[in-house]
Design a protein around this motif. Sequence first.
Motif, PDB file in Angstrom:
ATOM      1  N   TYR A  46      41.104  30.377  30.160  1.00 54.59           N
ATOM      2  CA  TYR A  46      42.424  29.908  30.498  1.00 54.59           C
ATOM      3  C   TYR A  46      42.627  30.639  32.031  1.00 54.59           C
ATOM      4  O   TYR A  46      42.866  29.958  32.991  1.00 54.59           O
ATOM      5  CB  TYR A  46      43.624  30.181  29.661  1.00 54.59           C
ATOM      6  CG  TYR A  46      44.837  29.778  30.178  1.00 54.59           C
ATOM      7  CD1 TYR A  46      45.686  28.586  30.367  1.00 54.59           C
ATOM      8  CD2 TYR A  46      45.834  30.850  30.757  1.00 54.59           C
ATOM      9  CE1 TYR A  46      46.594  28.436  30.852  1.00 54.59           C
ATOM     10  CE2 TYR A  46      46.818  30.671  31.235  1.00 54.59           C
ATOM     11  CZ  TYR A  46      47.547  29.368  31.400  1.00 54.59           C
ATOM     12  OH  TYR A  46      48.887  28.993  32.020  1.00 54.59           O
ATOM     13  N   PHE A  47      42.601  31.980  31.898  1.00 50.81           N
ATOM     14  CA  PHE A  47      42.674  32.685  33.258  1.00 50.81           C
ATOM     15  C   PHE A  47      42.068  32.057  34.344  1.00 50.81           C
ATOM     16  O   PHE A  47      42.296  31.916  35.517  1.00 50.81           O
ATOM     17  CB  PHE A  47      42.782  34.200  32.930  1.00 50.81           C
ATOM     18  CG  PHE A  47      43.745  34.809  32.089  1.00 50.81           C
ATOM     19  CD1 PHE A  47      44.963  34.360  31.956  1.00 50.81           C
ATOM     20  CD2 PHE A  47      43.378  35.738  31.129  1.00 50.81           C
ATOM     21  CE1 PHE A  47      45.909  35.134  31.050  1.00 50.81           C
ATOM     22  CE2 PHE A  47      43.982  36.495  30.354  1.00 50.81           C
ATOM     23  CZ  PHE A  47      45.443  35.820  30.368  1.00 50.81           C
ATOM     24  N   GLU A  48      40.655  31.966  33.892  1.00 50.46           N
ATOM     25  CA  GLU A  48      39.716  31.530  35.050  1.00 50.46           C
ATOM     26  C   GLU A  48      39.894  30.033  35.401  1.00 50.46           C
ATOM     27  O   GLU A  48      40.073  29.954  36.806  1.00 50.46           O
ATOM     28  CB  GLU A  48      38.257  31.339  34.260  1.00 50.46           C
ATOM     29  CG  GLU A  48      37.244  30.836  35.317  1.00 50.46           C
ATOM     30  CD  GLU A  48      35.773  30.906  34.644  1.00 50.46           C
ATOM     31  OE1 GLU A  48      34.873  30.374  35.139  1.00 50.46           O
ATOM     32  OE2 GLU A  48      35.439  31.612  33.939  1.00 50.46           O
ATOM     33  N   GLU A  49      40.521  28.895  34.675  1.00 49.78           N
ATOM     34  CA  GLU A  49      40.775  27.744  34.880  1.00 49.78           C
ATOM     35  C   GLU A  49      42.158  27.742  35.807  1.00 49.78           C
ATOM     36  O   GLU A  49      42.450  27.163  36.668  1.00 49.78           O
ATOM     37  CB  GLU A  49      41.052  27.058  33.682  1.00 49.78           C
ATOM     38  CG  GLU A  49      39.963  26.614  32.968  1.00 49.78           C
ATOM     39  CD  GLU A  49      40.384  25.918  31.719  1.00 49.78           C
ATOM     40  OE1 GLU A  49      41.342  25.677  31.132  1.00 49.78           O
ATOM     41  OE2 GLU A  49      39.259  25.804  30.985  1.00 49.78           O
ATOM     42  N   GLN A  50      42.869  28.811  35.698  1.00 44.84           N
ATOM     43  CA  GLN A  50      44.286  28.854  36.449  1.00 44.84           C
ATOM     44  C   GLN A  50      44.122  29.691  37.486  1.00 44.84           C
ATOM     45  O   GLN A  50      45.144  30.030  38.336  1.00 44.84           O
ATOM     46  CB  GLN A  50      45.259  29.743  35.482  1.00 44.84           C
ATOM     47  CG  GLN A  50      45.688  28.615  34.425  1.00 44.84           C
ATOM     48  CD  GLN A  50      46.131  27.365  34.703  1.00 44.84           C
ATOM     49  OE1 GLN A  50      46.762  27.048  35.650  1.00 44.84           O
ATOM     50  NE2 GLN A  50      45.408  26.303  33.908  1.00 44.84           N
ATOM     51  N   GLY A  51      42.809  30.234  37.865  1.00 42.45           N
ATOM     52  CA  GLY A  51      42.441  30.986  39.159  1.00 42.45           C
ATOM     53  C   GLY A  51      43.250  32.437  38.900  1.00 42.45           C
ATOM     54  O   GLY A  51      43.580  33.171  40.047  1.00 42.45           O
ATOM     55  N   ILE A  52      43.556  32.953  37.699  1.00 49.12           N
ATOM     56  CA  ILE A  52      44.023  34.412  37.382  1.00 49.12           C
ATOM     57  C   ILE A  52      42.854  35.395  37.174  1.00 49.12           C
ATOM     58  O   ILE A  52      42.119  35.091  36.458  1.00 49.12           O
ATOM     59  CB  ILE A  52      44.875  34.316  36.537  1.00 49.12           C
ATOM     60  CG1 ILE A  52      45.977  33.244  36.515  1.00 49.12           C
ATOM     61  CG2 ILE A  52      45.430  35.641  36.063  1.00 49.12           C
ATOM     62  CD1 ILE A  52      46.877  33.121  35.148  1.00 49.12           C
ATOM     63  N   ASP A  53      43.155  36.436  38.087  1.00 44.44           N
ATOM     64  CA  ASP A  53      42.108  37.595  38.082  1.00 44.44           C
ATOM     65  C   ASP A  53      42.138  38.543  37.292  1.00 44.44           C
ATOM     66  O   ASP A  53      43.350  39.106  37.311  1.00 44.44           O
ATOM     67  CB  ASP A  53      41.617  38.173  39.377  1.00 44.44           C
ATOM     68  CG  ASP A  53      40.545  39.052  39.204  1.00 44.44           C
ATOM     69  OD1 ASP A  53      39.604  39.071  38.582  1.00 44.44           O
ATOM     70  OD2 ASP A  53      40.724  40.098  40.348  1.00 44.44           O
ATOM     71  N   ILE A  54      41.685  38.752  35.956  1.00 38.61           N
ATOM     72  CA  ILE A  54      41.933  40.049  35.123  1.00 38.61           C
ATOM     73  C   ILE A  54      40.889  40.772  35.297  1.00 38.61           C
ATOM     74  O   ILE A  54      39.653  40.736  35.142  1.00 38.61           O
ATOM     75  CB  ILE A  54      41.882  39.372  33.756  1.00 38.61           C
ATOM     76  CG1 ILE A  54      43.073  38.358  33.205  1.00 38.61           C
ATOM     77  CG2 ILE A  54      42.316  40.607  32.658  1.00 38.61           C
ATOM     78  CD1 ILE A  54      44.503  38.541  33.550  1.00 38.61           C
TER      79      ILE A  54
END
Length: 72
Positions: A46-54
């Motif tokens: 989900y984070f990758e699809e939303q462009g969120i870098d963890i």
Amino acid sequence: MVFADQVYPASTKPEDVLVAVQYSQMDYFYSDVLLRGKYPNYAFRYFEEQGIDISFYEGDEEVLKNTADFLS
């Protein structure tokens, strides 16, 4: 305490069922981390699809292993 509404697919079509499952997964993201001691794979996707870098730093994953004993 966790509260999440029930999610039902719009039809029995596999794509509708998948959307309902994916929606529910993010409802339980925090409790998954709290009780299982790690980020679930669906959250990384989900984070990758939303462009969120963890970003994880040294020792972060070890700290997550300190899980809760109870969730209501």
